[in-house]
Write a protein that holds these residues in place. Structure first.
Motif, PDB file in Angstrom:
ATOM      1  N   ALA A 198       0.840  -1.207   0.000  1.00 39.44           N
ATOM      2  CA  ALA A 198       0.000   0.000   0.000  1.00 39.44           C
ATOM      3  C   ALA A 198       0.868   1.248   0.000  1.00 39.44           C
ATOM      4  CB  ALA A 198      -0.937  -0.007   1.208  1.00 39.44           C
ATOM      5  N   GLY A 199       1.976   1.210   0.737  1.00 48.03           N
ATOM      6  CA  GLY A 199       2.881   2.352   0.782  1.00 48.03           C
ATOM      7  C   GLY A 199       3.671   2.548  -0.495  1.00 48.03           C
ATOM      8  N   ALA A 200       4.101   1.426  -1.110  1.00 50.52           N
ATOM      9  CA  ALA A 200       4.965   1.525  -2.288  1.00 50.52           C
ATOM     10  C   ALA A 200       4.191   1.638  -3.596  1.00 50.52           C
ATOM     11  CB  ALA A 200       5.884   0.300  -2.341  1.00 50.52           C
ATOM     12  N   HIS A 201       3.060   0.935  -3.698  1.00 54.27           N
ATOM     13  CA  HIS A 201       2.364   0.869  -4.988  1.00 54.27           C
ATOM     14  C   HIS A 201       0.875   1.202  -4.891  1.00 54.27           C
ATOM     15  CE1 HIS A 201       5.569  -2.447  -5.226  1.00 54.27           C
ATOM     16  NE2 HIS A 201       6.058  -1.406  -5.874  1.00 54.27           N
ATOM     17  N   GLY A 202       0.388   1.548  -3.688  1.00 52.84           N
ATOM     18  CA  GLY A 202      -1.046   1.743  -3.508  1.00 52.84           C
ATOM     19  C   GLY A 202      -1.450   3.125  -3.042  1.00 52.84           C
ATOM     20  N   ASP A 203      -0.627   4.139  -3.363  1.00 52.30           N
ATOM     21  CA  ASP A 203      -0.970   5.520  -3.031  1.00 52.30           C
ATOM     22  C   ASP A 203      -1.175   5.713  -1.529  1.00 52.30           C
ATOM     23  OD1 ASP A 203      -1.407   8.187  -3.679  1.00 52.30           O
ATOM     24  OD2 ASP A 203      -3.579   7.924  -3.852  1.00 52.30           O
ATOM     25  N   ASN A 204      -0.411   4.939  -0.727  1.00 49.38           N
ATOM     26  CA  ASN A 204      -0.463   5.063   0.740  1.00 49.38           C
ATOM     27  C   ASN A 204      -1.873   4.904   1.320  1.00 49.38           C
ATOM     28  OD1 ASN A 204       2.322   5.553   1.616  1.00 49.38           O
ATOM     29  ND2 ASN A 204       2.166   7.408   0.360  1.00 49.38           N
ATOM     30  N   LYS A 205      -2.625   3.983   0.763  1.00 43.25           N
ATOM     31  CA  LYS A 205      -3.965   3.727   1.306  1.00 43.25           C
ATOM     32  C   LYS A 205      -3.874   3.219   2.741  1.00 43.25           C
ATOM     33  CE  LYS A 205      -6.358   2.379  -2.991  1.00 43.25           C
ATOM     34  NZ  LYS A 205      -5.229   2.380  -3.932  1.00 43.25           N
ATOM     35  N   LYS A 206      -4.826   3.600   3.569  1.00 38.72           N
ATOM     36  CA  LYS A 206      -4.967   3.025   4.908  1.00 38.72           C
ATOM     37  C   LYS A 206      -5.870   1.803   4.785  1.00 38.72           C
ATOM     38  CE  LYS A 206      -4.438   7.360   7.482  1.00 38.72           C
ATOM     39  NZ  LYS A 206      -5.105   8.304   8.411  1.00 38.72           N
ATOM     40  N   ILE A 320     -10.365   3.456  -4.140  1.00 42.66           N
ATOM     41  CA  ILE A 320     -10.789   2.203  -4.777  1.00 42.66           C
ATOM     42  C   ILE A 320      -9.558   1.361  -5.114  1.00 42.66           C
ATOM     43  CG2 ILE A 320     -11.881   1.239  -6.846  1.00 42.66           C
ATOM     44  CD1 ILE A 320     -13.697   3.697  -6.886  1.00 42.66           C
ATOM     45  N   PHE A 321      -9.660   0.038  -4.896  1.00 42.91           N
ATOM     46  CA  PHE A 321      -8.566  -0.865  -5.238  1.00 42.91           C
ATOM     47  C   PHE A 321      -8.435  -0.963  -6.762  1.00 42.91           C
ATOM     48  CE2 PHE A 321      -9.828  -2.680  -1.034  1.00 42.91           C
ATOM     49  CZ  PHE A 321      -8.639  -2.402  -0.380  1.00 42.91           C
ATOM     50  N   LEU A 322      -7.209  -0.771  -7.255  1.00 40.42           N
ATOM     51  CA  LEU A 322      -6.944  -0.851  -8.688  1.00 40.42           C
ATOM     52  C   LEU A 322      -6.640  -2.296  -9.084  1.00 40.42           C
ATOM     53  CD1 LEU A 322      -4.726   2.336  -9.105  1.00 40.42           C
ATOM     54  CD2 LEU A 322      -7.217   2.119  -9.334  1.00 40.42           C
ATOM     55  N   THR A 323      -6.671  -2.556 -10.384  1.00 47.61           N
ATOM     56  CA  THR A 323      -6.506  -3.923 -10.883  1.00 47.61           C
ATOM     57  C   THR A 323      -5.187  -4.538 -10.437  1.00 47.61           C
ATOM     58  OG1 THR A 323      -7.869  -3.429 -12.821  1.00 47.61           O
ATOM     59  CG2 THR A 323      -6.438  -5.365 -12.951  1.00 47.61           C
TER      60      THR A 323
END
Length: 523
Positions: A198-206, A320-323
């Motif tokens: 999430a930190g590296a590839h997921g826009d820092n989502k919580k 939203i979770f991306l593919t």
């Protein structure tokens, strides 16, 4: 014989009290008398070449699988592989492809339900295709590999992302294989991988994450025969989620993921209308975010639970979770499943060993102690002390086992020689006679060791020796059965009625089942 097996054989032959001149005479005798015919030399050379080719092919196909499985899923979509292969040689080999696919589906029946191909099934599929061609099978495999390799392309950024994610997935498996590993260490590795991505590839989502396993329900039939028990979750969600039970008659999409055997993504939970919120204190206006539920599969592709993720704690508008994230989380679910079943298999082996020791002790009063070790994966083959027993039959199963390293335990070198050679080793240690007996896996690699102390006796009385040998034979048979059951193409065989009842299926029954079958054969 391998070199360690040959050395062990010679040491056993000359005995413990051998002198150096005796060893030299034996060595000279073998050097002079051992002869190898031309036929034996040719046969051995051919065997070495066959093994070498098989190993090279395995490495080649594993590398190809990894290239296709860029996100570390652990499996490939059969339909996608089939679509690419249909273009091989301009599509002229479609009949061979259809025959190979039919053979594959016969060997892996789950493909009729879930079209997911494991590395082993992928290799089998390509070998089936190659066997349908005329000419050299090795050449056909090489052509298939070259074609499939050029069919996959990755940018530099995608390649780096793939390598990073694969490392995090490997950390989950390593958490299961570490000495004294527990499910807690695996849960932590799963949530750490999700957080890092999430930190590296997921826009820092919580992200909130949780794992729920299916178990039999003791409540009314209206609520369903099974429930989902939440056994682990991220720290902030523990007060609301941990140990909760989700029943079929409650709101939620988790059972839909279980029944449909595929991921369910709810981009905006506030618009769905059938979401169960465990945190009832959260205001309605804050119940916004994305939800993803992934089914967990066992080795035979049966669903045994779910991995859930949501972004309800992230108050940003676009969460939203991306593919590419969903694909990675599928890899996480697969890595967790492998780790979970690795630990379950190890625990089953230990429980079976406890049953065997319970059977042994009343029959062998000359045995002082038995210690069971499991071999740590890796080149150093460290040993984990898992079970210790004394001459009263009292047992201790170590939840935090001590780790023995070869270089730090010279007095226990006979244990490591036993793992090297997979042969029984007899050694006096501090005035006590020890018998080290190996336990091997399906590929004949060392899995564990029984270290049996018989005190000051040189050997056991004949009847006790016979009972010990019988027990060790049945333990190896039961261990192999446990490992076979963990394979994807194997359906378990139940012999005793107690084995068929779900709530009393216990690996301890396996040892007694093999004892019973041995007795029947003797009668």
């Amino acid at each position: 014989l391998t070199q360690p097996q040959f050395v062990q054989l010679m040491e056993t032959f000359v005995g413990q009290d051998h002198s150096l001149p005796t060893v030299k005479r034996l060595t000279a005798f073998i050097e002079e008398e051992y002869k190898q015919t031309e036929e034996e030399k040719v046969e051995l050379l051919e065997k070495v070449l066959r093994v070498s080719r098989a190993a090279q092919r395995k490495l080649l196909l594993e590398a190809l699988f990894e290239k296709w499985d860029s996100n570390g899923h652990g499996f490939l979509d059969l339909e996608e592989v089939d679509a690419v292969l249909s273009r091989f040689m301009g599509g002229v080999k479609k009949e061979a492809l259809m025959k190979a696919k039919a053979r594959l589906c016969c060997q892996y029946p789950h493909l009729s339900r879930v079209e997911m191909v494991s590395p082993k099934a992928f290799q089998t599929f390509l070998e089936f295709i190659a066997s349908e061609f005329t000419g050299s099978e090795d050449e056909a495999i090489d052509n298939l590999v070259q074609f499939l390799t050029t069919s996959v392309e990755q940018s530099h950024r995608e390649s780096l992302q793939s390598l990073t994610r694969r490392k995090w997935l490997q950390d989950i498996q390593q958490a299961a294989e570490a000495g004294g590993a527990s499910m807690e260490s695996v849960y932590k590795a799963v949530f750490k991988a999700i957080s890092q991505d999430a930190g590296a590839h997921g826009d820092n989502k919580k992200i909130s994450a949780y794992i729920a396993l299916l178990e039999e329900s003791q409540l009314s039939a209206e609520q369903g025969r099974v429930l989902l028990r939440y056994v682990a979750c991220t720290v902030d969600d523990a007060p609301y989620v941990l140990n909760q039970a989700l029943h079929r008659d409650m709101k939620g999409v988790s059972f839909a993921a279980v029944d449909e055997r595929k991921p369910i993504h709810v981009p905006r939970v506030q618009l769905h209308g059938n979401i169960h919120f465990w945190n009832s204190d959260r205001p309605v206006e804050e119940r916004e975010g994305s939800l993803l539920v992934l089914p967990l599969y066992d080795a035979r592709w049966r669903v045994f639970g779910i991995l859930g993720l949501d972004t309800l704690r992230d108050q940003r508008e676009k969460t939203i979770f991306l593919t590419h994230e969903i694909i990675f989380y599928q890899g996480v679910s697969h890595a967790f499943s492998k780790a979970y079943h690795h630990i379950c298999t190890r625990e089953n082996v230990l429980q079976m060993a406890v049953s065997a020791l319970d059977w042994l002790y009343p029959r062998t009063p000359s045995i002082h102690t038995v210690t069971m070790y499991l071999v740590e994966p890796g080149k150093d083959k460290a040993l984990c002390k898992m079970i210790t027993t004394d001459n009263t039959g009292q047992k201790e199963i170590h939840s935090s086992p001590a780790l023995l390293l070869r270089e730090e335990n010279l007095l226990r070198d006979y244990l490591f020689r036993c793992t090297d050679s997979l042969e029984v080793a007899l050694t006096p240690v501090r005035g006590e006679q020890h018998i080290a007996v190996p336990l091997h896996d399906l590929s004949r690699q060392a899995l564990g060791i029984f270290d049996i102390s018989i005190g000051h006796h040189k050997k056991l009385p004949p009847q006790e020796q016979k009972d010990l040998q019988k027990m060790l034979k049945m333990v190896q048979a039961a261990c192999s059965e446990i490992l076979w059951r963990s394979l994807e193409e194997t359906e378990p065989t139940y012999v005793l009625e107690a084995e068929r009842v779900a709530n009393v299926r216990h690996p301890g029954f396996l040892f007694h089942r093999f004892m019973l079958q041995d007795l029947r054969q003797c009668v």
